[in-house]
Design a protein around this motif. Structure first.
Motif, PDB file in Angstrom:
ATOM      1  N   HIS A  61      10.822   2.591   6.032  1.00  0.00           N
ATOM      2  CA  HIS A  61      11.133   3.843   6.744  1.00  0.00           C
ATOM      3  C   HIS A  61      10.145   3.941   7.916  1.00  0.00           C
ATOM      4  O   HIS A  61       8.948   3.713   7.739  1.00  0.00           O
ATOM      5  CB  HIS A  61      10.948   5.004   5.767  1.00  0.00           C
ATOM      6  N   GLU A  95       9.227   6.487   9.872  1.00  0.00           N
ATOM      7  CA  GLU A  95       8.503   7.704  10.243  1.00  0.00           C
ATOM      8  C   GLU A  95       7.002   7.394  10.271  1.00  0.00           C
ATOM      9  O   GLU A  95       6.511   6.521   9.547  1.00  0.00           O
ATOM     10  CB  GLU A  95       8.823   8.843   9.266  1.00  0.00           C
ATOM     11  N   ASP A 155       4.332   8.558   9.153  1.00  0.00           N
ATOM     12  CA  ASP A 155       3.434   8.575   7.996  1.00  0.00           C
ATOM     13  C   ASP A 155       3.532   7.284   7.183  1.00  0.00           C
ATOM     14  O   ASP A 155       2.736   7.073   6.266  1.00  0.00           O
ATOM     15  CB  ASP A 155       3.690   9.800   7.105  1.00  0.00           C
ATOM     16  N   HIS A 156       4.490   6.416   7.524  1.00  0.00           N
ATOM     17  CA  HIS A 156       4.616   5.137   6.815  1.00  0.00           C
ATOM     18  C   HIS A 156       4.486   3.927   7.726  1.00  0.00           C
ATOM     19  O   HIS A 156       3.961   2.898   7.314  1.00  0.00           O
ATOM     20  CB  HIS A 156       5.966   5.062   6.096  1.00  0.00           C
ATOM     21  N   HIS A 212      14.820   9.620   3.734  1.00  0.00           N
ATOM     22  CA  HIS A 212      15.097  10.922   4.295  1.00  0.00           C
ATOM     23  C   HIS A 212      15.485  10.881   5.764  1.00  0.00           C
ATOM     24  O   HIS A 212      15.802  11.912   6.363  1.00  0.00           O
ATOM     25  CB  HIS A 212      13.854  11.776   4.030  1.00  0.00           C
ATOM     26  N   ASP A 248      10.194   7.483   0.584  1.00  0.00           N
ATOM     27  CA  ASP A 248      10.085   8.944   0.408  1.00  0.00           C
ATOM     28  C   ASP A 248      10.721   9.425  -0.904  1.00  0.00           C
ATOM     29  O   ASP A 248      10.215  10.348  -1.548  1.00  0.00           O
ATOM     30  CB  ASP A 248      10.792   9.672   1.558  1.00  0.00           C
ATOM     31  N   HIS A 256       4.695   8.353  -1.319  1.00  0.00           N
ATOM     32  CA  HIS A 256       3.820   9.543  -1.372  1.00  0.00           C
ATOM     33  C   HIS A 256       3.585   9.877  -2.841  1.00  0.00           C
ATOM     34  O   HIS A 256       4.538   9.962  -3.627  1.00  0.00           O
ATOM     35  CB  HIS A 256       4.473  10.766  -0.740  1.00  0.00           C
TER      36      HIS A 256
HETATM   37 FE1  FEO Z   1      10.181  10.597   5.968  1.00  0.00          FE
HETATM   38 FE2  FEO Z   1       7.234  10.356   4.343  1.00  0.00          FE
HETATM   39  O1  FEO Z   1       8.351  10.268   5.805  1.00  0.00           O
END
Ligand code: FEO
Length: 477
Positions: free
Chosen positions: A79, A81, A83-84, A147, A166, A227
């Motif tokens: 993914h 985004e 944060d990854h 997501h 996620d 996470h």
């Molecule tokens: Fe959809 Fe944890 O980023």
């Protein structure tokens, strides 16, 4: 410091004890979060995901203590985004030719953030696999909208570990990594908060996607999220929970939230709650002043509820701004199978309640009668509020109450004939993902669906022209 996950799989992620905001300031992470990255050392060395961009340098420095970076054979980005995939720029500056495996959509996002189209991308789709030696293989499963449109999961054979990104995660930070090591109440509170606030709009996609994965009949020994915890003790417990949450979830619970200028609307909220409790003492009722309470907690409570009562004073002939913002959020989250009603106190004019009621209807709630009170509610007005609560309790009851009701009489067909019209004749359908609307009067000529075709007669092969998803994500408008 790396943590062994299983056999030759190590966690090489980053804990973030102090983060308090995600998605701008829209998601409050009171329990911090973690960005889980995994290093697999088999015949090939594989890195699965990175960490948030703000930890890029620490991540690469720590990773270098575990492995010579040049020895990493493949990078998997489940993914894109930030944060990854946020540490990619720092990492790729050291190993620029390393192949990156991701979905086609992820390349768009990675390039959009990192601006390195020359990176060695390899696109994968559901069912594609990658041999990593020692008899083990990575199998990829696209999970669009869980997501983001680019999301996918990676399954490792033999070790039977699902790297789910996620999905099944939580914004939860703990020195322990595994689900059986942490406080279970805290863990599930964060799982529900995460689902309610992030994944609810895509509930219609959760069930078919999980069923698709289960249909592969692959054993799952661990679910390694990106996470929060790694699920190693009964890992499919969270899968079962997601299936439950995705199925129009509700408990016997009512949430009341409001904002108030002079405490008059607060008095109404209290009295309505008393009336509900009078009539149905078993239903859980929670009341929140939206200007004083954590918004994500209120949304989680609404997710758990069978119904919500929304109150606001009238200010400048409209509702108070925090209530308006919350209603916008409710529209986006697209909760299903829930009832709603508006209430509020007013002085000169009473515009707020009508506006709330309309917004609740637009957001897909099943609407009950609203209630207004002029100025500060007196004893008579408060009794009207209690009576309103009693009515709500009766209308929204999930179990028989101690009341006598007239039996419902069957209604005769108006035409007197036996032919039954299509139940959905004339009903427009809305795509719950992109909001494209199917109008039966127009049909969809580009997919050979003639004007006048009821939704039930539209072929199962139909794809939403807006987002290319199937009929299962549509709801009646
Ligand atoms: Fe959809 Fe944890 O980023």
């Amino acid at each position: 410091m790396a943590i062994q996950v299983k056999n030759n799989i190590s966690w090489v992620g980053q804990r973030d004890w102090e983060v308090r905001d995600f998605h701008g300031t829209e998601y409050k992470t009171h329990q911090g979060s973690s960005y889980n990255s995994y290093l697999i050392r088999e015949g090939k060395n594989v890195l699965i995901d990175t960490v948030d961009h703000k930890f890029s340098r620490d991540f690469v420095a720590n990773l270098e203590k575990e492995i010579d970076l040049a020895a990493i054979d493949y990078i998997i980005i489940n993914h894109a985004e930030e944060d990854h995939a946020g540490a990619l720029t720092e990492l790729m500056s050291r190993i620029p030719d390393t192949p990156i495996y991701c979905t086609t959509n992820a390349i768009d996002s990675i390039n959009g953030h990192h601006h390195h189209p020359e990176w060695n991308f390899h696109t994968v789709k559901t069912g594609d696999s990658l041999d990593i030696g020692n008899g083990k293989t990575l199998i990829f499963v696209e999970t669009p909208m869980l997501h983001w449109p680019d999301s996918m999961m990676t399954y490792m054979t033999e070790d039977a570990v699902l790297f789910s990104n996620d999905a099944f995660g939580q914004h939860y930070c703990d020195e322990h990594l595994f689900n059986d090591e942490v406080d279970q109440t805290e863990l599930y509170e964060q799982c529900a908060r995460y689902y309610a606030n992030i994944l609810t709009p895509f509930s219609r996609l959760v069930t078919p996607k999980i069923n698709e994965i289960l249909g592969f009949n692959l054993p799952v020994d661990m679910i390694a999220t990106s996470h929060g915890v790694v699920w190693r003790d009964n890992p499919t417990q969270i899968v079962a929970k997601y299936l439950e949450w995705a199925a129009d979830y509700q408990e016997d619970r009512i949430t009341i939230f409001y904002d108030t200028m002079s405490s008059n609307t607060r008095m109404m909220a209290d009295a309505i709650a008393q009336g509900i409790h009078d009539t149905d003492p078993t239903v859980a009722v929670k009341i929140y002043n939206i200007s004083r309470h954590d918004k994500n907690e209120i949304l989680t409570q609404i997710f758990r509820s069978k119904g919500v009562l929304v109150g606001s004073s009238t200010m400048n002939n409209v509702m108070m701004p925090k209530v308006a913002g919350m209603l916008e959020e409710l529209a986006g989250l697209r909760f299903r199978n829930k009832k709603a009603s508006a209430f509020g106190s007013f002085g000169w004019t009473g515009g707020a309640v009508d506006r709330i009621q309309t917004r609740l209807m637009d957001a897909g709630f099943d609407i009950a009668l609203s209630l207004k009170a002029k100025w500060r509610p007196d004893g008579k007005a408060l009794e009207e509020c209690r009576e309103h609560g009693r009515k709500i309790a009766r209308e929204w009851a999930l179990h028989p109450l101690n009341e006598t009701r007239a039996p419902v009489q069957p209604v005769e067909s108006a035409c007197g004939c036996n032919a039954e019209p299509k139940a959905d004749a004339g009903v427009s359908m809305i795509c719950t993902v992109c909001q494209w609307v199917y109008d039966p009067e127009l049909g969809e000529p580009l997919q050979d669906v003639a004007p006048g075709t009821a939704w039930s007669d539209v072929p199962e092969s139909f794809l939403c022209p807006g987002c290319a998803l199937g009929k299962s994500v549509f709801d009646p408008l």
